[in-house]
Design a protein around this motif. Structure first.
Motif, PDB file in Angstrom:
ATOM      1  N   GLY A   1       2.045  -5.042   6.049  1.00 60.88           N
ATOM      2  CA  GLY A   1       3.440  -5.469   6.113  1.00 60.88           C
ATOM      3  C   GLY A   1       4.258  -5.221   4.873  1.00 60.88           C
ATOM      4  N   ARG A   2       3.753  -4.414   3.949  1.00 56.86           N
ATOM      5  CA  ARG A   2       4.520  -4.046   2.757  1.00 56.86           C
ATOM      6  C   ARG A   2       5.031  -5.270   1.986  1.00 56.86           C
ATOM      7  N   LYS A   3       4.107  -6.076   1.490  1.00 55.33           N
ATOM      8  CA  LYS A   3       4.508  -7.262   0.721  1.00 55.33           C
ATOM      9  C   LYS A   3       5.426  -6.859  -0.433  1.00 55.33           C
ATOM     10  N   ARG A   4       6.529  -7.579  -0.594  1.00 61.49           N
ATOM     11  CA  ARG A   4       7.515  -7.218  -1.603  1.00 61.49           C
ATOM     12  C   ARG A   4       7.256  -7.844  -2.969  1.00 61.49           C
ATOM     13  N   SER A   5       6.321  -8.766  -3.025  1.00 59.37           N
ATOM     14  CA  SER A   5       6.014  -9.403  -4.309  1.00 59.37           C
ATOM     15  C   SER A   5       4.596  -9.956  -4.263  1.00 59.37           C
ATOM     16  N   GLY A   6       4.122 -10.345  -5.412  1.00 59.43           N
ATOM     17  CA  GLY A   6       2.822 -11.002  -5.476  1.00 59.43           C
ATOM     18  C   GLY A   6       1.618 -10.103  -5.369  1.00 59.43           C
ATOM     19  N   VAL A   7       1.794  -8.768  -5.420  1.00 56.02           N
ATOM     20  CA  VAL A   7       0.647  -7.853  -5.356  1.00 56.02           C
ATOM     21  C   VAL A   7      -0.058  -7.855  -6.715  1.00 56.02           C
ATOM     22  N   GLN A   8      -1.364  -7.966  -6.696  1.00 55.58           N
ATOM     23  CA  GLN A   8      -2.146  -7.992  -7.910  1.00 55.58           C
ATOM     24  C   GLN A   8      -3.248  -6.945  -7.839  1.00 55.58           C
ATOM     25  N   LEU A   9      -3.332  -6.137  -8.867  1.00 59.48           N
ATOM     26  CA  LEU A   9      -4.345  -5.088  -8.951  1.00 59.48           C
ATOM     27  C   LEU A   9      -5.473  -5.615  -9.831  1.00 59.48           C
ATOM     28  N   MET A  10      -6.684  -5.600  -9.303  1.00 52.56           N
ATOM     29  CA  MET A  10      -7.830  -6.124 -10.040  1.00 52.56           C
ATOM     30  C   MET A  10      -8.957  -5.103 -10.004  1.00 52.56           C
ATOM     31  N   GLU A  11      -9.582  -4.889 -11.151  1.00 52.47           N
ATOM     32  CA  GLU A  11     -10.762  -4.036 -11.189  1.00 52.47           C
ATOM     33  C   GLU A  11     -11.852  -4.734 -11.991  1.00 52.47           C
ATOM     34  N   VAL A  12     -13.054  -4.753 -11.448  1.00 55.77           N
ATOM     35  CA  VAL A  12     -14.206  -5.317 -12.156  1.00 55.77           C
ATOM     36  C   VAL A  12     -15.032  -4.165 -12.721  1.00 55.77           C
ATOM     37  N   GLY A  13     -15.419  -4.273 -13.983  1.00 51.27           N
ATOM     38  CA  GLY A  13     -16.175  -3.205 -14.620  1.00 51.27           C
ATOM     39  C   GLY A  13     -15.385  -1.916 -14.708  1.00 51.27           C
ATOM     40  N   PRO A  14     -14.234  -1.889 -15.389  1.00 49.86           N
ATOM     41  CA  PRO A  14     -13.353  -0.709 -15.372  1.00 49.86           C
ATOM     42  C   PRO A  14     -13.835   0.482 -16.175  1.00 49.86           C
TER      43      PRO A  14
ATOM     44  N   SER B   1      -4.496 -11.994   2.823  1.00 54.87           N
ATOM     45  CA  SER B   1      -3.846 -10.735   2.457  1.00 54.87           C
ATOM     46  C   SER B   1      -4.619 -10.097   1.316  1.00 54.87           C
ATOM     47  N   GLY B   2      -4.427  -8.783   1.175  1.00 52.49           N
ATOM     48  CA  GLY B   2      -5.115  -8.043   0.128  1.00 52.49           C
ATOM     49  C   GLY B   2      -6.339  -7.317   0.664  1.00 52.49           C
ATOM     50  N   ALA B   3      -7.133  -6.763  -0.224  1.00 55.73           N
ATOM     51  CA  ALA B   3      -8.337  -6.029   0.175  1.00 55.73           C
ATOM     52  C   ALA B   3      -9.212  -5.807  -1.035  1.00 55.73           C
ATOM     53  N   ALA B   4     -10.498  -5.618  -0.784  1.00 56.44           N
ATOM     54  CA  ALA B   4     -11.446  -5.227  -1.837  1.00 56.44           C
ATOM     55  C   ALA B   4     -12.113  -3.931  -1.408  1.00 56.44           C
ATOM     56  N   LEU B   5     -12.259  -3.007  -2.340  1.00 55.97           N
ATOM     57  CA  LEU B   5     -12.925  -1.739  -2.075  1.00 55.97           C
ATOM     58  C   LEU B   5     -14.102  -1.626  -3.031  1.00 55.97           C
ATOM     59  N   ILE B   6     -15.313  -1.555  -2.476  1.00 52.82           N
ATOM     60  CA  ILE B   6     -16.546  -1.507  -3.264  1.00 52.82           C
ATOM     61  C   ILE B   6     -17.165  -0.126  -3.119  1.00 52.82           C
ATOM     62  N   MET B   7     -17.373   0.557  -4.236  1.00 51.16           N
ATOM     63  CA  MET B   7     -17.899   1.922  -4.247  1.00 51.16           C
ATOM     64  C   MET B   7     -19.092   1.973  -5.184  1.00 51.16           C
TER      65      MET B   7
ATOM     66  N   PHE C   1     -12.329   4.162   7.355  1.00 54.43           N
ATOM     67  CA  PHE C   1     -13.355   3.446   8.100  1.00 54.43           C
ATOM     68  C   PHE C   1     -13.078   3.521   9.600  1.00 54.43           C
ATOM     69  N   GLY C   2     -12.455   4.630  10.004  1.00 51.99           N
ATOM     70  CA  GLY C   2     -12.173   4.832  11.417  1.00 51.99           C
ATOM     71  C   GLY C   2     -10.732   4.586  11.808  1.00 51.99           C
ATOM     72  N   GLY C   3      -9.898   4.119  10.877  1.00 53.08           N
ATOM     73  CA  GLY C   3      -8.497   3.845  11.184  1.00 53.08           C
ATOM     74  C   GLY C   3      -7.568   4.866  10.557  1.00 53.08           C
ATOM     75  N   GLY C   4      -6.311   4.839  10.954  1.00 54.32           N
ATOM     76  CA  GLY C   4      -5.310   5.753  10.435  1.00 54.32           C
ATOM     77  C   GLY C   4      -4.224   5.008   9.684  1.00 54.32           C
ATOM     78  N   VAL C   5      -3.308   5.760   9.101  1.00 51.42           N
ATOM     79  CA  VAL C   5      -2.200   5.171   8.352  1.00 51.42           C
ATOM     80  C   VAL C   5      -1.222   4.539   9.319  1.00 51.42           C
ATOM     81  N   GLN C   6      -0.823   3.309   9.033  1.00 46.06           N
ATOM     82  CA  GLN C   6       0.158   2.599   9.855  1.00 46.06           C
ATOM     83  C   GLN C   6       1.458   2.513   9.077  1.00 46.06           C
ATOM     84  N   MET C   7       2.476   3.138   9.597  1.00 42.94           N
ATOM     85  CA  MET C   7       3.784   3.162   8.938  1.00 42.94           C
ATOM     86  C   MET C   7       4.551   1.893   9.244  1.00 42.94           C
TER      87      MET C   7
END
Length: 530
Positions: free
Chosen positions: A130-143, A391-397, A524-530
């Motif tokens: 939903g394109r949050k307009r505020s409150g987005v936080q970028l976090m990285e562990v072990g950068p 809201s948000g997401a974690a990506l583990i690689m 992961f099997g999904g596409g971009v949602q505009m």
């Protein structure tokens, strides 16, 4: 690298102790031993003196001195010391561990396209939510050196609506040396870094948001003073969390299932324990176990190196505990996957409780705490905000197993070569395979507000994000043949799925807000949602 567990055990009667489980008096005795080891010769049970030996590293000497007090230590304790000890730990005492001049090369170091695509993935997930307009936080562990975050931030600059929503960048980094490297890259050489009540802080050079460093993600509470942007748990905060080659360095415990003891086994055994005043013998009646049990694999001194001075022998080795340890009684019981193997003697497992703690923390920051997701919004207070909308997401690689439990995966890397993981403490990168299924379990248990997708192989993930198209675009303007060759070989190395290649052994998993499986994320099997 496979490690043999058929190693002579400690003499009968020695109890395995752990510094973290010792009382205050015992800890003081152990620390006193460490402080005085350089001055006072400590007699080993084989008659030599640790003080007279030339150790491979100062940290090896410290560990050996501690073991004379505590006995063998868990693999987890060994890993924690050799990687993050303030006195000579691998990551805390040097900055040249990454790249061609270091010991290994990570995906972001191989090609800038890796970080760019991870940035694109975050943008796509932000749009889908939903394109949050505020409150987005970028976090990285072990950068690491900050390369991944730097490539992502450069990519984000092309999406002004996204960057305007970013509130802060949080980096979880235990190494003061690497924090300085990250600051120079992300904030500039001249940027100031000030100390705060939770860590350190500077300002991003790409867009005017704070960069905040902490040593452990648990130092970031689920609400912060307004000066630090009350984060994540408060409704409206959207954390995007990235963990690249982070979980493989978290400490593991290893266990082996042993069959029931014979019924005619002696019921009494002389035991010796180490106390602050010295060793004490006990006569303790033992109950014969009539069920399989877990035995922990521990790190101990290697007589072949310390006593016999055989060249090439590592100073430490693995040994199997003769009796149950607190860890062997508790840790393998946290999952049904482990409990099922207990009845099969000879089964071995590797478990990382700290990894599960981090995965659960990610999930709670995204989906809210399991204990509070059902709490009505009216129960939220300024002092104790509740996250009512996931809201948000974690990506583990990372590299690890798709569904099986890691076994004998402890490895050491030095100068881009595999070496004995217990050798040269503080100078060797020690890691183990990531149990992605365990991370997924911990995330789901941590919050009812999330779902997990993956793991998928890195090659498939990057192909789905359009790595070939991006490389064709980059190569259009490259005329220098050497540079062109570097770019070509770099991206192909990331996606190559032949046996043992990065595109196959590295996996990607994501934690996103629960949506009853109606939407699959990109890659992961999904596409971009505009």
């Amino acid at each position: 690298m496979k490690l043999s567990t058929n190693i002579p055990m400690r003499p009968s009667g020695e109890i395995i102790l752990n510094l973290t489980n010792m009382n205050a008096a015992a800890r003081r005795a152990a620390l006193h031993s460490l402080r005085t080891s350089s001055r006072t010769p400590i007699r080993c049970r084989w008659g030599s003196t640790l003080a007279d030996r030339k150790w491979s590293t100062p940290l090896a000497r410290t560990l050996a001195s501690a073991m004379t007090v505590t006995g063998p230590i868990p693999i987890a304790a060994f890993m924690r010391q050799v990687l993050t000890s303030p006195e000579g730990g691998y990551y805390t005492s040097r900055e040249d561990v990454f790249g061609k001049r270091g010991d290994f090369v990570t995906s972001p170091e191989i090609s800038q396209v890796f970080g760019e695509l991870i940035g694109i993935w975050a943008i796509a997930e932000w749009m889908a939510q939903g394109r949050k307009r505020s409150g987005v936080q970028l976090m990285e562990v072990g950068p690491g050196k900050g390369t991944l975050m730097d490539d992502m931030l450069r990519t984000f600059r092309n999406f002004k609506s996204f960057t305007s929503s970013v509130e802060a960048i949080y980096l979880v980094e235990a190494s003061a040396t690497l924090r300085e490297v990250q600051k120079r890259l992300l904030c500039g050489d001249e940027a100031a870094m000030e100390e705060t009540d939770i860590g350190h802080r500077s300002t991003c050079k790409y867009f005017n948001v704070p960069v905040v460093w902490v040593e452990d993600i648990r130092l970031l509470p689920h609400e912060l003073p307004l000066t630090y942007f009350r984060m994540i748990a408060e409704e409206g905060k959207t954390p995007f969390i990235f963990a690249h080659e982070f979980f493989d360095a978290l400490p593991i415990h290893a266990f082996e299932s042993v069959p029931p003891a014979p019924e005619n086994e002696a019921t009494e055994q002389v035991q010796e324990i180490m106390t602050p005043t010295g060793p004490q013998k006990l006569l303790k009646p033992l109950k014969v176990a009539n069920v399989p049990q877990w035995r922990e694999l521990l790190v101990t001194l290697n007589p072949k190196a310390v006593e016999e001075n055989i060249e090439g022998e590592p100073e430490f080795k693995l040994t199997k505990a003769k009796a149950s340890t607190p860890s062997s009684l508790v840790i393998p019981e946290i999952s049904e996957r482990y409990r099922k193997l207990k009845s099969q003697p000879g089964s071995t497992i590797e478990v990382s409780p700290e990894s599960r703690i981090y995965a659960a923390d990610f999930a709670r920051r995204i989906g809210g705490d399991t204990t509070t997701t059902q709490t009505s919004k009216k129960n939220s207070t300024p002092e104790n905000p509740k996250k009512t909308t996931p809201s948000g997401a974690a990506l583990i690689m990372d590299y690890g197993t798709m569904s099986t439990i890691p076994v004998n995966s402890l490895r050491g890397i030095q100068h881009h070569k595999n070496v004995a993981p217990l050798s040269s403490p503080g100078q060797v990168d020690v890691s183990a395979d990531v149990d992605f299924t365990s991370l997924a379990e911990a995330a789901i248990e941590g919050s009812d507000g999330v779902e997990v997708h993956g793991p998928v192989e890195q090659g498939d993930f990057l192909q789905a994000l359009g790595i070939e198209e991006r490389m064709r675009q980059l190569l259009k303007g490259v005329k220098d043949e050497e540079h062109r060759h570097t770019l070509e070989t770099g991206w192909r190395r990331l996606v190559d799925k032949s046996s043992g290649s990065m595109g196959q052994i590295y996996k990607v998993m994501t934690i996103i807000p629960e949506n009853s499986g109606k939407r699959r994320p990109v890659g992961f099997g999904g596409g971009v949602q505009m």
